[in-house]
Design a protein around this motif. Structure first.
Motif, PDB file in Angstrom:
ATOM      1  N   PHE A  11       0.843  -1.196   0.000  1.00 43.42           N
ATOM      2  CA  PHE A  11       0.000   0.000   0.000  1.00 43.42           C
ATOM      3  C   PHE A  11       0.882   1.252   0.000  1.00 43.42           C
ATOM      4  N   PRO A  12       1.457   1.616  -1.142  1.00 45.51           N
ATOM      5  CA  PRO A  12       2.341   2.783  -1.206  1.00 45.51           C
ATOM      6  C   PRO A  12       1.620   4.054  -0.747  1.00 45.51           C
ATOM      7  N   GLY A  13       2.278   4.799   0.135  1.00 49.17           N
ATOM      8  CA  GLY A  13       1.700   6.048   0.608  1.00 49.17           C
ATOM      9  C   GLY A  13       0.979   5.936   1.926  1.00 49.17           C
ATOM     10  N   VAL A  14       0.578   4.738   2.315  1.00 49.15           N
ATOM     11  CA  VAL A  14      -0.048   4.552   3.627  1.00 49.15           C
ATOM     12  C   VAL A  14       1.036   4.687   4.690  1.00 49.15           C
ATOM     13  N   GLN A  15       0.764   5.478   5.703  1.00 44.51           N
ATOM     14  CA  GLN A  15       1.772   5.731   6.737  1.00 44.51           C
ATOM     15  C   GLN A  15       1.635   4.738   7.880  1.00 44.51           C
ATOM     16  N   MET A  16       2.723   4.064   8.213  1.00 47.91           N
ATOM     17  CA  MET A  16       2.750   3.168   9.355  1.00 47.91           C
ATOM     18  C   MET A  16       2.937   3.987  10.629  1.00 47.91           C
TER      19      MET A  16
END
Length: 395
Positions: free
Chosen positions: A69-74
């Motif tokens: 999920f590119p762009g989702v912040q952990m």
């Protein structure tokens, strides 16, 4: 979702809403994140930012999220640590979010890294999670509970959700409560279908209610993106009713006539009865006494109008999930049969006993002999797990 986007959004006048998914690396959390991500990509939602919360940001599952999920912040957060939850919610606000919405779930196997089942502590942790959301002014919380958690005959691992629901309703938070039944994908991992064989814990004629984690994720996503759509609602999630015999018949049809039969996994059931009474209560006693009695209509209605980005309409049944996993064509591991399993079990026990006499001190061996009943069951359980693991690895 790129970093450093706060100033750009403020400059463009875009009001940002953050959605924090608790338990993002688990079955339900991953499904919620998957549907949220598909929706934001399809709708080009610039005002939504997704946060995936995990206890261990250095873990393999958490690190994999960045690629999937590119762009989702952990964001770091521990369900058992209220302050870490508050910090996770504050992170979203610090990034410029004017509104924070949360997907939350709990599990009785939350404690000690999933090695200890404690329904009482689960309820305490769940209520603390709601308090953290309240204190950080979360605008809407979607809580994944479980069906019939308020019924007297429900097992402790199901009843533990009821006080959390009550606490949420009294908190003053805007909320949606989802009540799924037994999850198909989780069950299929525990009792994988082998060549000619479908296994379970109860008699093949017992009707069980099922729901896909994909439908849990879909309904949770809809409730998070548009909180008004299901605000204040408690929604049963059940997409299918099928017995073990029904599933075996469906697989037989998928495999073009290859005969499949259903059978009880007696060794697993015996080991669970000996060592995991809470699990036995949930997987055996409860279904035999009638099991879940969830309403099928809510999910049927909601799923009939899924957005096009989901690429499906209607609830996912057990058969649809098996077909989507290639059940009609994939190579299945061989089923050993009861005789072969028992022979392997006996040989495994003999090897373990021989190793005990060879490796352990005499005093320890004598103690084992005095406590043969207890340690014998432990060996039986351990050997059963070992054989199951070996069987899966060969597959």
């Amino acid at each position: 979702f790129a970093k450093g986007g706060r100033g750009r959004r403020e400059k463009e006048g875009v009001t940002m809403t953050a959605i924090v998914v608790i338990g993002a690396t688990g079955s339900q959390g991953t499904s919620v994140l998957q549907h949220l991500y598909a929706y934001t990509q399809a709708k080009k939602e610039e005002g939504l930012k997704l946060y995936a919360m995990s206890r261990d940001l250095g873990g393999a599952r958490a690190m994999q999220m960045a690629n999937v999920f590119p762009g989702v912040q952990m964001v770091a957060g521990d369900m058992e640590d209220k302050e870490s939850l508050k910090a996770a919610f504050r992170t979203a606000k610090d990034d410029g979010a004017k509104e924070v919405r949360v997907f939350a779930m709990t599990t009785p196997c939350l404690m000690s890294g999933g090695m200890v089942a404690d329904p009482v502590k689960e309820a305490i942790v769940g209520c603390a999670m709601i308090d953290a959301a309240k204190e950080e002014e979360v605008s809407h919380l979607v809580f994944s509970s479980v069906a019939n958690c308020d019924k007297d005959n429900s097992p402790p691992c199901i009843k533990s959700k009821s006080p959390i629901e009550d606490h949420l309703k009294k908190s003053g938070l805007s909320y949606t409560i989802l009540r799924p039944v037994t999850m198909i994908e989780v069950w299929d991992r525990v009792y994988p279908i082998t060549s000619g064989r479908v296994c379970g814990m109860v008699d093949g004629s017992v009707k069980l209610q099922w729901v896909s984690t994909m439908d849990i994720g879909a309904v949770a996503m809809l409730s998070l993106v548009d909180p008004k759509s299901h605000k204040g609602e408690t929604i049963d999630l059940c997409g299918d009713v099928a017995s073990g015999n029904d599933i075996a018949a469906s697989v037989t049809e998928m495999r073009k006539g290859q005969k499949f039969t259903y059978g009880i996994a007696w060794i697993t059931r015996f080991v669970v009865w000996c060592f995991a009474s809470l699990l036995f209560d949930e997987r055996v006693r409860f279904p035999l006494e009638g099991g879940f009695k969830a309403d099928l209509k809510p999910l049927a209605k909601i799923s009939a109008s899924y957005p096009d980005c989901f690429k499906r309409k209607g609830p996912l049944t057990y058969a649809r999930i098996l077909l989507s996993g290639g059940m009609d064509t994939k190579v299945l591991p061989m089923s050993g049969g009861v005789g072969k399993v028992l022979m392997q079990l006996v040989l495994g026990l003999l090897v373990v006993i021989a190793l005990c006499y060879t490796v352990l001190p005499t005093s320890v061996v004598e103690d084992l002999k005095r406590r043969w009943a207890f340690y014998g069951l432990c060996l039986l359980g351990g050997t059963g797990v070992l054989l199951q693991t070996m069987s899966r690895s060969r597959a």
